[in-house]
Design a protein around this motif. Structure first.
Motif, mmCIF file in Angstrom:
data_model
loop_
_atom_site.group_PDB
_atom_site.id
_atom_site.type_symbol
_atom_site.label_atom_id
_atom_site.label_comp_id
_atom_site.label_asym_id
_atom_site.label_seq_id
_atom_site.Cartn_x
_atom_site.Cartn_y
_atom_site.Cartn_z
ATOM 1 N N PHE A 230 -11.431 8.280 59.255
ATOM 2 C CA PHE A 230 -10.722 9.232 58.392
ATOM 3 C C PHE A 230 -11.676 9.825 57.362
ATOM 4 C CE2 PHE A 230 -8.473 10.225 54.473
ATOM 5 C CZ PHE A 230 -7.435 11.034 54.913
ATOM 6 N N VAL A 231 -12.477 8.974 56.711
ATOM 7 C CA VAL A 231 -13.382 9.432 55.658
ATOM 8 C C VAL A 231 -14.511 10.270 56.239
ATOM 9 C CG1 VAL A 231 -15.028 8.703 53.887
ATOM 10 C CG2 VAL A 231 -12.834 7.509 54.122
ATOM 11 N N LEU A 232 -15.189 9.746 57.226
ATOM 12 C CA LEU A 232 -16.362 10.429 57.765
ATOM 13 C C LEU A 232 -15.979 11.632 58.617
ATOM 14 C CD1 LEU A 232 -18.620 7.376 58.722
ATOM 15 C CD2 LEU A 232 -18.457 8.608 56.553
ATOM 16 N N GLY A 233 -14.737 11.717 59.011
ATOM 17 C CA GLY A 233 -14.283 12.855 59.810
ATOM 18 C C GLY A 233 -14.036 14.102 58.988
ATOM 19 N N GLN A 234 -14.058 13.997 57.668
ATOM 20 C CA GLN A 234 -13.876 15.163 56.813
ATOM 21 C C GLN A 234 -15.135 16.042 56.872
ATOM 22 O OE1 GLN A 234 -10.918 15.562 55.261
ATOM 23 N NE2 GLN A 234 -10.239 13.577 56.082
ATOM 24 N N ASP A 235 -14.927 17.369 57.004
ATOM 25 C CA ASP A 235 -16.072 18.279 57.071
ATOM 26 C C ASP A 235 -16.985 18.127 55.854
ATOM 27 O OD1 ASP A 235 -15.187 19.266 59.469
ATOM 28 O OD2 ASP A 235 -14.172 21.007 58.595
ATOM 29 N N MET A 236 -16.387 18.018 54.674
ATOM 30 C CA MET A 236 -17.188 17.915 53.454
ATOM 31 C C MET A 236 -17.939 16.598 53.383
ATOM 32 S SD MET A 236 -14.677 19.698 50.623
ATOM 33 C CE MET A 236 -15.919 19.645 49.344
ATOM 34 N N ALA A 237 -17.394 15.568 54.023
ATOM 35 C CA ALA A 237 -18.098 14.285 54.045
ATOM 36 C C ALA A 237 -19.395 14.402 54.830
ATOM 37 C CB ALA A 237 -17.216 13.203 54.646
ATOM 38 N N GLY A 238 -19.350 15.093 55.960
ATOM 39 C CA GLY A 238 -20.559 15.281 56.754
ATOM 40 C C GLY A 238 -21.619 16.061 56.017
ATOM 41 N N ILE A 239 -21.207 17.137 55.327
ATOM 42 C CA ILE A 239 -22.158 17.942 54.554
ATOM 43 C C ILE A 239 -22.764 17.104 53.435
ATOM 44 C CG2 ILE A 239 -22.385 19.949 53.032
ATOM 45 C CD1 ILE A 239 -20.095 21.244 54.653
ATOM 46 N N PHE A 240 -21.909 16.361 52.732
ATOM 47 C CA PHE A 240 -22.379 15.517 51.628
ATOM 48 C C PHE A 240 -23.378 14.480 52.129
ATOM 49 C CE2 PHE A 240 -22.164 11.767 48.954
ATOM 50 C CZ PHE A 240 -22.270 12.288 47.675
ATOM 51 N N LEU A 241 -23.065 13.826 53.227
ATOM 52 C CA LEU A 241 -23.951 12.791 53.760
ATOM 53 C C LEU A 241 -25.294 13.364 54.191
ATOM 54 C CD1 LEU A 241 -21.376 10.635 55.711
ATOM 55 C CD2 LEU A 241 -23.028 9.743 54.068
ATOM 56 N N ASP A 242 -25.275 14.555 54.784
ATOM 57 C CA ASP A 242 -26.544 15.180 55.185
ATOM 58 C C ASP A 242 -27.435 15.406 53.973
ATOM 59 O OD1 ASP A 242 -25.744 15.224 57.823
ATOM 60 O OD2 ASP A 242 -25.084 17.322 57.785
ATOM 61 N N HIS A 243 -26.859 15.928 52.879
ATOM 62 C CA HIS A 243 -27.643 16.191 51.675
ATOM 63 C C HIS A 243 -28.083 14.881 51.015
ATOM 64 C CE1 HIS A 243 -27.370 20.530 51.484
ATOM 65 N NE2 HIS A 243 -26.066 20.478 51.708
ATOM 66 N N ALA A 244 -27.173 13.899 50.970
ATOM 67 C CA ALA A 244 -27.516 12.617 50.345
ATOM 68 C C ALA A 244 -28.629 11.918 51.120
ATOM 69 C CB ALA A 244 -26.283 11.723 50.272
ATOM 70 N N GLU A 245 -28.543 11.967 52.444
ATOM 71 C CA GLU A 245 -29.582 11.344 53.263
ATOM 72 C C GLU A 245 -30.938 11.983 52.995
ATOM 73 O OE1 GLU A 245 -30.914 10.912 57.962
ATOM 74 O OE2 GLU A 245 -28.932 11.717 57.465
ATOM 75 N N GLN A 246 -30.981 13.317 52.969
ATOM 76 C CA GLN A 246 -32.248 14.000 52.743
ATOM 77 C C GLN A 246 -32.796 13.708 51.354
ATOM 78 O OE1 GLN A 246 -34.132 15.674 55.033
ATOM 79 N NE2 GLN A 246 -35.617 15.493 53.371
ATOM 80 N N MET A 247 -31.909 13.687 50.364
ATOM 81 C CA MET A 247 -32.335 13.383 48.996
ATOM 82 C C MET A 247 -32.928 11.989 48.905
ATOM 83 S SD MET A 247 -31.251 11.470 46.133
ATOM 84 C CE MET A 247 -29.470 11.279 46.309
#
Length: 307
Positions: A230-247
């Protein structure tokens, strides 16, 4: 008839080699934050722990234990009760470094609210309280130790820890694996219980839909597939995780270059049960390959189970 000279005796280990073998932790921090409890954790794990040691005596302690194979992991608990505490500790640490030791400083901290509650529970005054209020003593000590806290290798916030959680936290930070260059802890937490004082980076997940308000998901946690999906399936969650991972990948490279050994990334949601837990676990999964560069990644869920 000739005789051979006996083989020369094996040279004794140099002082520098002995110092490299010995592991020294200086355990300090706020009065009432749990220095003694943290010391008990170290002692249970085989460390030789000395409590309430004047900072100027730390070099003598290391000299006295250098040749004892049972005392190659030493922890000295020091606190503000010593006169000229910060100056004495600075001089002692500088001298130890010059002689080949690499001491690690663990600073144990807690919120003012937690410290007041603990002192009230045991009905004892703060050592710096004097004729003032308990909170006056706490604030005076916090100002006195602010420089030491900022230079500590590890800051542990015990405000919301029980003994078992503190043990797990210490274990994650003081592994005996000397090949590790950086220990990265990804901690989930609930904002309603307070932001962790030991966080180097704080990420806020409260912009995502909260599974708490979905009746079928409320009993589960972020470790369960129903909530995770449910959490990771949110579109904004994926975008956030991509940016957090890169940071974090960029930051880790900087930490390694600067010689940082301990970093805590705190991921928060409202209660620390659903969004933050799922996201912390996912970040650790995404960053697993950093272990090839000498980085350990440990998920730690501070507030899971509190509700």
């Amino acid at each position: 008839m000739t005789t051979q000279d006996p083989s020369p005796p094996r040279p004794a280990d140099s002082a520098a080699e002995t110092h490299r073998r010995q592991d020294l932790v200086v355990l300090t921090g706020m009065s009432g934050a749990g220095r003694s409890t943290a010391g008990d954790v170290l002692e249970d794990r085989g460390w030789y722990v000395v409590d309430n040691l004047p900072p100027s005596m730390i070099p003598a302690l290391m000299d006295a234990t250098a040749d004892d194979p049972q005392r190659q992991r030493v922890a000295a608990i020091v606190d503000v009760r010593s006169r000229d505490f910060t100056q004495e500790l600075d001089r002692a640490l500088e001298g130890l470094t010059e002689r080949g030791w690499k001491p690690r400083i663990i600073f144990v901290d807690a919120s003012d609210e937690s410290l007041v509650r603990r002192f009230d529970a045991v009905r004892r005054p703060h050592p710096l309280q004097g004729e003032g209020l308990l909170l006056d003593g706490i604030r005076r000590e916090r100002r006195l130790l602010s420089g030491l806290r900022s230079n500590a290798d590890i800051v542990v916030d015990t405000s919301n820890y029980n003994v078992h959680q503190l043990s797990a936290r210490v274990d994650s930070l003081l592994s005996a694996d000397t090949s590790v260059q950086l220990r990265l802890v990804v901690m989930s937490f609930g904002f309603k219980y307070g932001i962790p004082l030991d966080a180097d980076v704080v990420l806020d997940l409260r912009f995502l839909p909260n599974p708490y308000w979905v009746p079928d998901l409320r009993p589960y946690t972020g470790k369960d597939p129903e909530v995770r999906d449910f959490v990771l399936g949110q579109d904004m969650a994926g975008i956030f995780l991509d940016h957090a991972e890169q940071m974090l990948r960029t930051a880790v490279q900087g930490y390694l270059q600067e010689g940082r050994r301990y970093v805590t990334v705190a991921v928060g949601c409202t209660g620390g049960k659903h969004r933050s837990v799922a996201t912390a676990e996912e970040l650790v999964r995404r960053l697993t390959d950093l272990q090839d560069s000498g980085v350990t990644l440990t998920p730690f869920h501070r507030d899971l189970g509190r509700e």
